[in-house]
Design a protein around this motif. Structure first.
Motif, PDB file in Angstrom:
ATOM      1  N   ILE A  32      97.941 -33.801 -33.006  1.00 39.84           N
ATOM      2  CA  ILE A  32      96.632 -33.156 -32.846  1.00 39.84           C
ATOM      3  C   ILE A  32      96.343 -32.935 -31.365  1.00 39.84           C
ATOM      4  CG2 ILE A  32      95.320 -35.324 -32.774  1.00 39.84           C
ATOM      5  CD1 ILE A  32      93.090 -33.950 -34.304  1.00 39.84           C
ATOM      6  N   ASP A  33      96.973 -33.761 -30.500  1.00 40.77           N
ATOM      7  CA  ASP A  33      96.769 -33.614 -29.056  1.00 40.77           C
ATOM      8  C   ASP A  33      97.319 -32.294 -28.529  1.00 40.77           C
ATOM      9  OD1 ASP A  33      95.549 -36.127 -28.810  1.00 40.77           O
ATOM     10  OD2 ASP A  33      97.485 -37.149 -28.652  1.00 40.77           O
ATOM     11  N   GLN A  34      98.198 -31.662 -29.281  1.00 39.15           N
ATOM     12  CA  GLN A  34      98.787 -30.400 -28.844  1.00 39.15           C
ATOM     13  C   GLN A  34      97.934 -29.193 -29.253  1.00 39.15           C
ATOM     14  OE1 GLN A  34     102.714 -30.311 -30.577  1.00 39.15           O
ATOM     15  NE2 GLN A  34     103.194 -32.392 -29.919  1.00 39.15           N
ATOM     16  N   ILE A  35      97.052 -29.402 -30.218  1.00 39.21           N
ATOM     17  CA  ILE A  35      96.286 -28.280 -30.773  1.00 39.21           C
ATOM     18  C   ILE A  35      95.384 -27.598 -29.740  1.00 39.21           C
ATOM     19  CG2 ILE A  35      94.535 -27.633 -32.477  1.00 39.21           C
ATOM     20  CD1 ILE A  35      95.742 -29.663 -34.384  1.00 39.21           C
ATOM     21  N   VAL A  40      93.638 -22.863 -27.013  1.00 35.69           N
ATOM     22  CA  VAL A  40      93.293 -22.372 -25.661  1.00 35.69           C
ATOM     23  C   VAL A  40      94.580 -22.346 -24.837  1.00 35.69           C
ATOM     24  CG1 VAL A  40      91.817 -22.673 -23.652  1.00 35.69           C
ATOM     25  CG2 VAL A  40      91.033 -23.472 -25.897  1.00 35.69           C
ATOM     26  N   PRO A  41      95.394 -21.303 -24.970  1.00 37.04           N
ATOM     27  CA  PRO A  41      96.671 -21.239 -24.250  1.00 37.04           C
ATOM     28  C   PRO A  41      96.510 -20.773 -22.801  1.00 37.04           C
ATOM     29  CG  PRO A  41      96.403 -19.272 -25.572  1.00 37.04           C
ATOM     30  CD  PRO A  41      95.202 -20.148 -25.862  1.00 37.04           C
ATOM     31  N   ARG A  53      87.928 -27.450 -19.328  1.00 41.26           N
ATOM     32  CA  ARG A  53      86.678 -27.686 -20.046  1.00 41.26           C
ATOM     33  C   ARG A  53      86.759 -27.104 -21.463  1.00 41.26           C
ATOM     34  NH1 ARG A  53      80.779 -25.169 -18.530  1.00 41.26           N
ATOM     35  NH2 ARG A  53      79.522 -26.404 -19.968  1.00 41.26           N
ATOM     36  N   GLU A  54      87.346 -25.928 -21.580  1.00 46.00           N
ATOM     37  CA  GLU A  54      87.506 -25.316 -22.898  1.00 46.00           C
ATOM     38  C   GLU A  54      88.326 -26.221 -23.813  1.00 46.00           C
ATOM     39  OE1 GLU A  54      89.096 -21.393 -22.678  1.00 46.00           O
ATOM     40  OE2 GLU A  54      87.299 -20.534 -21.769  1.00 46.00           O
ATOM     41  N   ARG A  55      89.405 -26.792 -23.289  1.00 44.91           N
ATOM     42  CA  ARG A  55      90.244 -27.671 -24.101  1.00 44.91           C
ATOM     43  C   ARG A  55      89.535 -28.977 -24.432  1.00 44.91           C
ATOM     44  NH1 ARG A  55      95.317 -26.215 -20.401  1.00 44.91           N
ATOM     45  NH2 ARG A  55      96.007 -24.328 -21.493  1.00 44.91           N
ATOM     46  N   ALA A  79      92.614 -36.763 -28.112  1.00 43.15           N
ATOM     47  CA  ALA A  79      91.991 -36.395 -29.385  1.00 43.15           C
ATOM     48  C   ALA A  79      92.498 -37.270 -30.517  1.00 43.15           C
ATOM     49  CB  ALA A  79      92.263 -34.922 -29.696  1.00 43.15           C
ATOM     50  N   SER A  80      93.727 -37.754 -30.384  1.00 43.71           N
ATOM     51  CA  SER A  80      94.351 -38.539 -31.443  1.00 43.71           C
ATOM     52  C   SER A  80      93.885 -39.986 -31.503  1.00 43.71           C
ATOM     53  CB  SER A  80      95.873 -38.529 -31.269  1.00 43.71           C
ATOM     54  OG  SER A  80      96.238 -39.081 -30.005  1.00 43.71           O
TER      55      SER A  80
END
Length: 349
Positions: A32-35, A40-41, A53-55, A79-80
């Motif tokens: 989930i940390d990669q999402i 937001v690439p 900030r977006e991430r 996030a995980s």
């Protein structure tokens, strides 16, 4: 914004889509940390001042979508963190439902009057004439200036200006809140008073910055489906009007595709609720009490009880249509689980 499709809706959809994919695919859920990097690439921010900030905002939205608690910018952790606790078929809901992501908030002014360049510096200055607090003066060019320390935001100047040069600026989330539950923190950002909040979600759908998000149980529902549980989708008949082209047949097929055992409308629960409330009404009004409020909407029921704290009996104690329908499902299928999808989120009953 409510009723208008925007990038906020796209972001919300992307978050739920990725959380659902994570749950369905299984494996190492800590990915989930990669999402946030997928949603937001790149290195250039699209909507905020910083891609970081977006991430960070996406991080918190992902956690809320998994039913995990909101964190502040001062709290460290990916996030995980704690994701294993959410990856289960059933998880007790932990309030609050509605959350303000602090670092996503624009710190909009709570309420103030502003004079625009439309002001012509007219001689009559009707805005000054009607101001009950003497909060309006003129600069050296004759243009009106408002002292917001004196202004009581009554709006009389707005109504009287012949050039529409004065506007009332309000924080959209606070303006939409009927319980006056939204104030400001020490940084001027929106803050919810949960002693007043009834979780109606009006602030969520009216925030143009997407700073308010609700918790979901979609992660747990999908895990329940994957573990072989019979999960029934119980939906309000209003889905026909909420989703364009969503006929009952299409919705039923879609629910089966995602793994639901069956789809049941809550109309039958509404009928049972109506019968029970009608019996209560005939028994209590007007002999025992002057009126009785419905219990169909949990947010309204909570609001009524808070507005009438001395008369909680004035609100019907009948169960909501959704709960009654869920109980019917449980009666016929004791081992089944009931899931209530809506335009905002997924919850289990």
């Amino acid at each position: 914004m409510r009723g208008i499709h925007s990038v906020v809706d796209d972001l919300r959809r992307d978050v739920f889509e990725e959380v659902a994919r994570l749950a369905y695919e299984g494996g190492d859920i800590r990915r989930i940390d990669q999402i946030p990097y997928k949603i937001v690439p790149g290195e250039v921010a699209r909507y905020r001042d910083s891609v970081f900030r977006e991430r960070a905002i996406v991080n918190e939205r992902l956690r809320l979508a998994c039913g995990l608690p909101l964190r502040s910018a001062a709290e460290y952790g990916p996030a995980s963190l704690g994701i294993e606790e959410a990856a289960i078929p059933e998880k007790y809901y932990e309030p609050p439902l509605i959350n303000v992501i602090p670092f996503a908030c624009n710190a909009c002014p709570a309420k103030e009057m502003r004079v625009s360049s439309n002001c012509q510096g007219c001689l009559s200055h009707p805005c000054q004439a009607v101001c009950p607090k003497g909060a309006i003066s003129t600069d050296r060019y004759g243009h009106s200036v408002i002292d917001n320390n004196k202004c009581i935001k009554c709006g009389k100047c707005v109504d009287q200006c012949p050039y529409d040069a004065i506007s009332k600026i309000e924080r959209p989330c606070a303006k939409a809140c009927g319980m006056d539950a939204i104030g400001s923190d020490e940084f001027g950002r929106a803050k919810i008073d949960y002693d007043k909040c009834v979780s109606c979600g009006m602030c969520l759908v009216n925030c143009p910055f997407g700073a308010i998000a609700d918790k979901s149980q979609i992660f747990q529902i999908i895990h329940a489906i994957k573990t072989g549980s019979e999960v029934y989708a119980i939906v309000a008949p209003a889905f026909v009007g909420q989703f364009e082209g969503a006929t009952p047949a299409k919705l039923r097929k879609a629910m089966r595709i995602v793994g639901m055992k069956e789809t049941i409308e809550v109309a039958i629960g509404a009928d049972l609720c109506t019968i029970e409330e009608a019996e209560d009404f005939l028994d209590r009004v007007p002999e025992k009490q002057p009126f009785m409020g419905t219990s169909c909407c949990p947010a309204w029921s909570v609001m009524a009880k808070r507005m009438l704290p001395d008369h909680p009996e004035y609100v019907s104690m009948a169960l909501t249509p959704m709960v009654l329908t869920a109980r019917l499902v449980k009666k016929d299928h004791p081992d089944a689980k009931a899931a209530a999808p809506s335009a905002r989120t997924w919850t289990s009953c």
